[in-house]
Enzyme design. Structure first.
Site, PDB file in Angstrom:
ATOM      1  N   SER A   1      72.688  47.548  29.559  1.00  0.00           N
ATOM      2  CA  SER A   1      72.283  46.293  28.927  1.00  0.00           C
ATOM      3  C   SER A   1      71.450  45.478  29.914  1.00  0.00           C
ATOM      4  O   SER A   1      70.925  46.028  30.888  1.00  0.00           O
ATOM      5  CB  SER A   1      73.520  45.517  28.469  1.00  0.00           C
ATOM      6  OG  SER A   1      73.148  44.439  27.644  1.00  0.00           O
ATOM      7  N   ASN A   2      71.323  44.197  29.679  1.00  0.00           N
ATOM      8  CA  ASN A   2      70.580  43.319  30.590  1.00  0.00           C
ATOM      9  C   ASN A   2      71.213  41.932  30.530  1.00  0.00           C
ATOM     10  O   ASN A   2      72.022  41.659  29.639  1.00  0.00           O
ATOM     11  CB  ASN A   2      69.097  43.284  30.197  1.00  0.00           C
ATOM     12  CG  ASN A   2      68.915  42.783  28.784  1.00  0.00           C
ATOM     13  OD1 ASN A   2      69.190  41.625  28.494  1.00  0.00           O
ATOM     14  ND2 ASN A   2      68.478  43.650  27.878  1.00  0.00           N
TER      15      ASN A   2
END
Ligand code: CTP
Length: 398
Positions: A212-213
């Site tokens: 993810s980020n």
């Protein structure tokens, strides 16, 4: 009608100033956010602490506050003027009315009148024969010609003991008038369907691990709220975030880039699409349905590209649609954003640099460059201010 609206309440130095306290409470009960500006003489009737504690915001009296917290504080009248949906002056004395009629801006309240972009509602209140005096009549005609709204005072007993026209109307009448004015405002996105994507996506490797980020979704949520304020019907499609959906916005949550792609496809004919989501560019080729044991030594994951949703939209963009993308860059901001604009066939790209802590994923502030239709502009401020300024710029240019 007043729910979620931003109101500046201007209070001037008349005995009815105390009634403005109740007006403030009623606006709040109706769901509005209120900021108060008082003239210096109004503070002789009601202490500014009363309005400050009830509004939960500093009360502005002078253009140049004595204890300036920041160098830009003297431009508060400009920021407030940009912020408000409605400016209401209740009570408004003959003196302030005369200043407004003549463009005089010698305190925060009158300076904000000049700076305001919102409609202005004036509730004149005066004692004795003042309301009937020729200069007040002339000034009332003059401000009406400017396009300002007037709510005429009521007749009855006045503070002096005299009877006549000059009392502040009942709070209910003021609320009704304010609601009618706000209800008649048509934003540039009135009747338009706007889709905003926001937040990160998660690409699961196994049930307990994902790629993810750090996107917080704040900028996308701010864009959704800004579009709603401009009159749009807004759908917000967002990844895992811990933010509250703005009232009036329809939201749908997704997890992966593929979920987002599917959700956006269903809304691909919207009038405006704003791709603020930080979509993962890669996803594992294989997702395990059990937790992968750590084993010994090195291990690797095979990744495949996800669909570039903005490019997919750009390829099929209907004529009526405005397609807006974001570009997050760590270097060569303008150059990279310009090539993304072309490559993805978007109408506009909002580019922000990730190299500054005030403009990053989780910050509350942002500094963006907007590119499109051969023009470029720059906006700074809180994410909400930036979202509102950017959309205004884009739809003024469309
Ligand atoms: N975007 C998208 N689908 C993807 C990746 C990005 O729709 N799979 C959109 C984003 O929502 C954003 C724009 O494309 O509006 C640019 O995203 P960004 O991450 O800045 O660029 P990338 O396309 O990922 O390019 P690069 O990694 O080379 O900077």
């Amino acid at each position: 009608m007043l729910s979620g609206k931003r109101i500046i309440l201007g209070v001037t130095g008349g005995i009815a100033a105390y009634k403005a306290v109740f007006l403030l409470r009623e606006f709040q009960k109706a769901g509005a956010e209120v900021r108060v500006t008082m003239t210096p003489s109004a503070t002789r009737f009601v202490g500014l602490e009363t309005f400050a504690s009830l509004s939960g915001h500093d009360v502005a009296v002078d253009i140049f506050p004595e204890e300036q917290e920041s160098a830009t504080e003297w431009t508060r009248h400009i920021n407030w003027g940009e912020w408000a949906d409605l400016f209401i002056i209740a009570p408004c004395t003959g003196n302030t009315l005369a200043k407004i009629a003549n463009g005089i801006s010698d305190n925060m309240l009158t300076a904000t009148v000049l700076a305001a972009r919102s409609p202005l509602l004036i509730c004149p209140t005066m004692d004795g024969e003042m309301y009937e005096s020729p200069s007040v009549s002339e000034n009332l005609k003059k401000v009406q010609k400017f396009g300002y709204h007037i709510l005429e005072p009521e007749s009855g007993f006045l503070a002096s003991g005299l009877e006549g026209k000059g009392r502040l109307p009942e709070i209910e009448s003021i609320l009704k008038k304010a609601g009618a004015i706000i209800g008649s405002i048509k934003g540039p996105l009135e009747g338009k369907k706007v889709v905003v994507t926001a937040g990160p996506t998660r690409e699961f490797i196994d049930p307990v691990r994902f790629i993810s980020n750090p996107s917080s979704g704040k900028m996308g949520f701010a864009m959704a709220k800004a579009a709603l304020r401009l009159g749009a019907e807004v759908t917000l499609i967002h990844g895992p975030v811990s933010l509250k959906t703005p009232e009036g916005v329809v939201s749908r949550s997704i997890i992966s880039a593929e979920d987002l792609y599917n959700a956006v496809q269903q809304k691909a004919d919207a009038d405006v699409i704003i791709m603020a989501a930080a979509v993962s560019d890669f996803t594992p080729t294989e997702t395990f349905d059990h937790k992968v044991k750590k084993g010994h030594g090195e291990s690797s994951i095979n990744l495949k590209s996800t669909t570039d949703i903005l490019s997919w939209l750009g390829e099929r963009k209907p004529d009526h649609q405005t397609l807006i993308g974001f570009a997050m860059e760590t270097e060569n901001l303008i150059e990279n954003a310009g090539s993304k604009l072309e490559r993805k066939k978007a109408d506009w790209i909002i580019a922000n640099s990730l190299s500054n802590k005030d403009t990053g994923f989780e910050a509350d502030t942002n500094h963006v460059h907007v590119l499109g239709k051969g023009s470029e502009n720059e906006f700074k401020g809180t994410k909400q201010e930036v979202a509102e300024r950017v959309l205004k710029f884009i739809f003024d240019s469309e």
